[in-house]
Design a protein around this motif. Structure first.
Motif, short mmCIF file in Angstrom:
data_model
loop_
_atom_site.label_atom_id
_atom_site.label_comp_id
_atom_site.label_asym_id
_atom_site.label_seq_id
_atom_site.Cartn_x
_atom_site.Cartn_y
_atom_site.Cartn_z
N SER A 80 0.74 -1.08 -0.31
CA SER A 80 -0.22 0.01 -0.21
C SER A 80 1.06 1.26 0.07
O SER A 80 2.21 1.18 0.87
CB SER A 80 -0.67 -0.27 0.99
N ARG A 150 -3.14 -6.64 -3.28
CA ARG A 150 -3.90 -6.18 -1.99
C ARG A 150 -4.94 -7.48 -2.43
O ARG A 150 -5.22 -8.05 -1.20
CB ARG A 150 -4.07 -5.68 -1.79
N GLN A 151 -5.43 -7.16 -3.36
CA GLN A 151 -7.31 -8.68 -3.61
C GLN A 151 -6.62 -9.70 -3.29
O GLN A 151 -7.29 -10.17 -2.49
CB GLN A 151 -7.31 -8.45 -5.02
N PHE A 154 -6.03 -10.37 0.58
CA PHE A 154 -7.85 -10.36 1.25
C PHE A 154 -8.18 -12.00 0.44
O PHE A 154 -8.46 -12.48 1.88
CB PHE A 154 -7.96 -9.69 0.43
N ILE A 182 -11.69 -6.93 9.20
CA ILE A 182 -11.77 -5.21 8.24
C ILE A 182 -11.73 -4.22 9.06
O ILE A 182 -11.44 -3.20 8.82
CB ILE A 182 -13.16 -5.40 6.65
N SER A 185 -8.86 -2.28 9.99
CA SER A 185 -8.21 -2.47 9.31
C SER A 185 -7.90 -0.57 8.35
O SER A 185 -8.89 -0.49 8.79
CB SER A 185 -7.76 -3.50 7.83
N TRP A 187 -8.91 -1.39 4.95
CA TRP A 187 -9.36 -1.80 3.79
C TRP A 187 -9.79 -0.60 3.22
O TRP A 187 -9.84 -1.04 1.31
CB TRP A 187 -9.57 -3.09 3.40
N THR A 188 -10.77 -0.59 3.64
CA THR A 188 -11.46 0.65 2.27
C THR A 188 -11.21 1.44 1.91
O THR A 188 -11.06 2.77 1.28
CB THR A 188 -13.22 0.73 3.79
N SER A 192 -3.51 -2.37 3.53
CA SER A 192 -3.92 -3.55 3.29
C SER A 192 -3.80 -4.02 4.45
O SER A 192 -4.67 -4.05 5.64
CB SER A 192 -1.95 -4.56 2.83
N ILE A 193 -4.12 -5.34 4.23
CA ILE A 193 -4.90 -6.50 5.23
C ILE A 193 -3.54 -7.64 5.62
O ILE A 193 -3.28 -8.13 4.67
CB ILE A 193 -6.11 -6.83 5.48
#
Length: 434
Positions: A80, A150-151, A154, A182, A185, A187-188, A192-193
């Motif tokens: 990120s 990242r996806q 995820f 979530i 984090s 994330w939105t 990153s998670i």
């Protein structure tokens, strides 16, 4: 905004509120409401923010850097770059010189070192690579590169949460990815998670059922069968410990990692021999973080004694050099003198820049490393300013970057090139260059 409110709002959910808080704090320093802190000749260019895993927002990092007296500070987040612009602005307001980057994992599956252990304790053929000196003009391109990574992570995290959940259900607890992970984090917002987010969410779940102190200690020792070190048990005995959730997270990492871990795919950790040339081409400075064999408990308390890359270090650096990587980072605080000597000799052999890599992601870690020897400290300061100089020049034109063909032709000697870019970094920081 009141000064007290500003100081408490540096980890606010809204980045605009965080930056307004920084402006108010800066005003408070100028108006003698807060004592100014003198800039020291200190750097720290590997601090994680909440856009990966950390107790600190980008603005909070800037404030911690200011309070610690750092002259320069760098943000590094896993997969990120979402916090980079806020960090740059917060540092500018406070008078701390920023440097920006990110961190990814790359695989060695298509190299002669396939199936070797690198600096990832959970998976062979995988290594962590901090990417320093990112030109601001390339942030959009880098985000496009990182988004699918990242996806993919995820999706893997969802599988690992199910593994954790299956264990917690034996104790009348559970863990849900959407409602528990979530929310802890960014994330939105393009963050990153990581595995630490999963464990942090688990720690918070445990703290809803078990009180800090002997109740939590008893559960960890007697129910989960975790052997606590004297330091860890001392931390957990303090019921008013402000870092309790992070301390529990560190302990859980050693217990859950083996049971929860799912291997990262090549979509999440792409090929090292392909990614390094690409990142170098767009003006970044790809760097490998030397971990070294852990001979006793690690500094952060989350790594057991284990062998990593010491036996393959020469061959690894030879390959990285052939892929175009020109820098290696390490943290002297977590390695012994023999390891540091070995690393520095190999850096000289392969003409690689040595970069400070303290990897701050926990609240108990100091921003200033007081244990550095004077020669290593001087070199780390030099390379940090050279990276800053590179960022400024590469942002103007990639041909002006530290590792560009024209720069290498003009300054083939690494020591000379470092001094040239150190000067540029300091001059641009002082506003001498335009």
């Amino acid at each position: 905004m009141k000064l007290e409110t500003a100081l408490k709002s540096l980890n606010h959910q809204d980045s605009e509120v965080r930056l307004e808080s920084i402006k108010r704090i800066s005003s408070g320093i100028k108006n003698d409401e807060l004592l100014p802190v003198k800039r020291l000749n200190e750097c720290n260019n590997h601090v994680h923010s909440q856009y990966s895993f950390s107790p600190y927002s980008p603005s909070m990092i800037a404030w911690k850097a200011y309070k610690s007296g750092l002259s320069t500070c760098g943000i590094i987040d896993h997969e990120s770059v979402a916090g980079c612009r806020e960090f740059q602005e917060a540092c500018r307001i406070l008078g701390v010189v920023p440097t920006i980057g990110f961190e990814i994992r790359l695989n060695w599956n298509h190299t002669p070192l396939k199936d070797k252990m690198f600096n990832d304790p959970d998976q062979k053929s995988l290594g962590y690579f901090p990417i320093h000196g990112v030109p601001v003009s390339k942030l959009a391109e880098i985000e496009n590169f990182l988004q699918p990574i990242r996806q993919e992570r995820f999706c893997r995290n969802q599988k690992m949460v199910k593994n954790i959940d299956s264990i917690l259900r034996n104790y009348g607890l559970g863990l849900d990815f959407e409602s528990d992970v979530i929310p802890v984090s960014k994330w939105t917002e393009g963050g990153s998670i990581t595995e630490r987010h999963l464990l942090y969410a688990t720690a918070r779940k445990l703290l809803r059922k078990y009180k800090p102190g002997q109740e939590m200690i008893s559960f960890l020792k007697n129910r989960l069968g975790i052997r606590l070190s004297g330091t860890s048990e001392s931390y957990l005995s303090e019921t008013e410990n402000p870092y309790y959730d992070f301390d529990v997270t560190n302990i859980l990492k050693g217990f859950f990692s083996e049971f929860m871990y799912v291997d990262a795919s090549e979509k999440e950790a792409p090929n090292v021999e392909e990614v390094i040339p690409y990142l170098k081409k767009i003006g970044c400075i790809p760097t490998y973080t030397y971990l070294g064999d852990v001979k006793t408990e690690s500094v952060t308390g989350d790594k057991k004694p284990q062998k990593f890359e010491d036996d393959i270090l020469d061959e690894m650096m030879r390959l990285l050099h052939s892929y175009g990587m020109g820098a290696l980072s390490y943290a002297p605080r977590r390695n012994d003198s023999q390891q540091i000597h070995m690393v520095r000799e190999l850096c000289r052999k392969y003409n690689m820049m040595e970069v400070a890599g303290e990897d701050i992601n926990q609240p108990r870690q100091p921003f200033v490393n007081t244990e550095l020897g004077s020669d290593i400290k001087a070199y780390f300061d030099l390379t940090t300013w050279a990276i800053i100089g590179h960022e400024r020049m590469a942002d103007e034109s990639l041909e002006k970057g530290f590792f560009s063909e024209s720069t290498l032709k003009r300054y083939p000697n690494l020591s000379e090139r470092l001094k040239v870019y150190e000067k540029i970094g300091k001059e641009t920081a002082l506003g001498v260059r335009r």
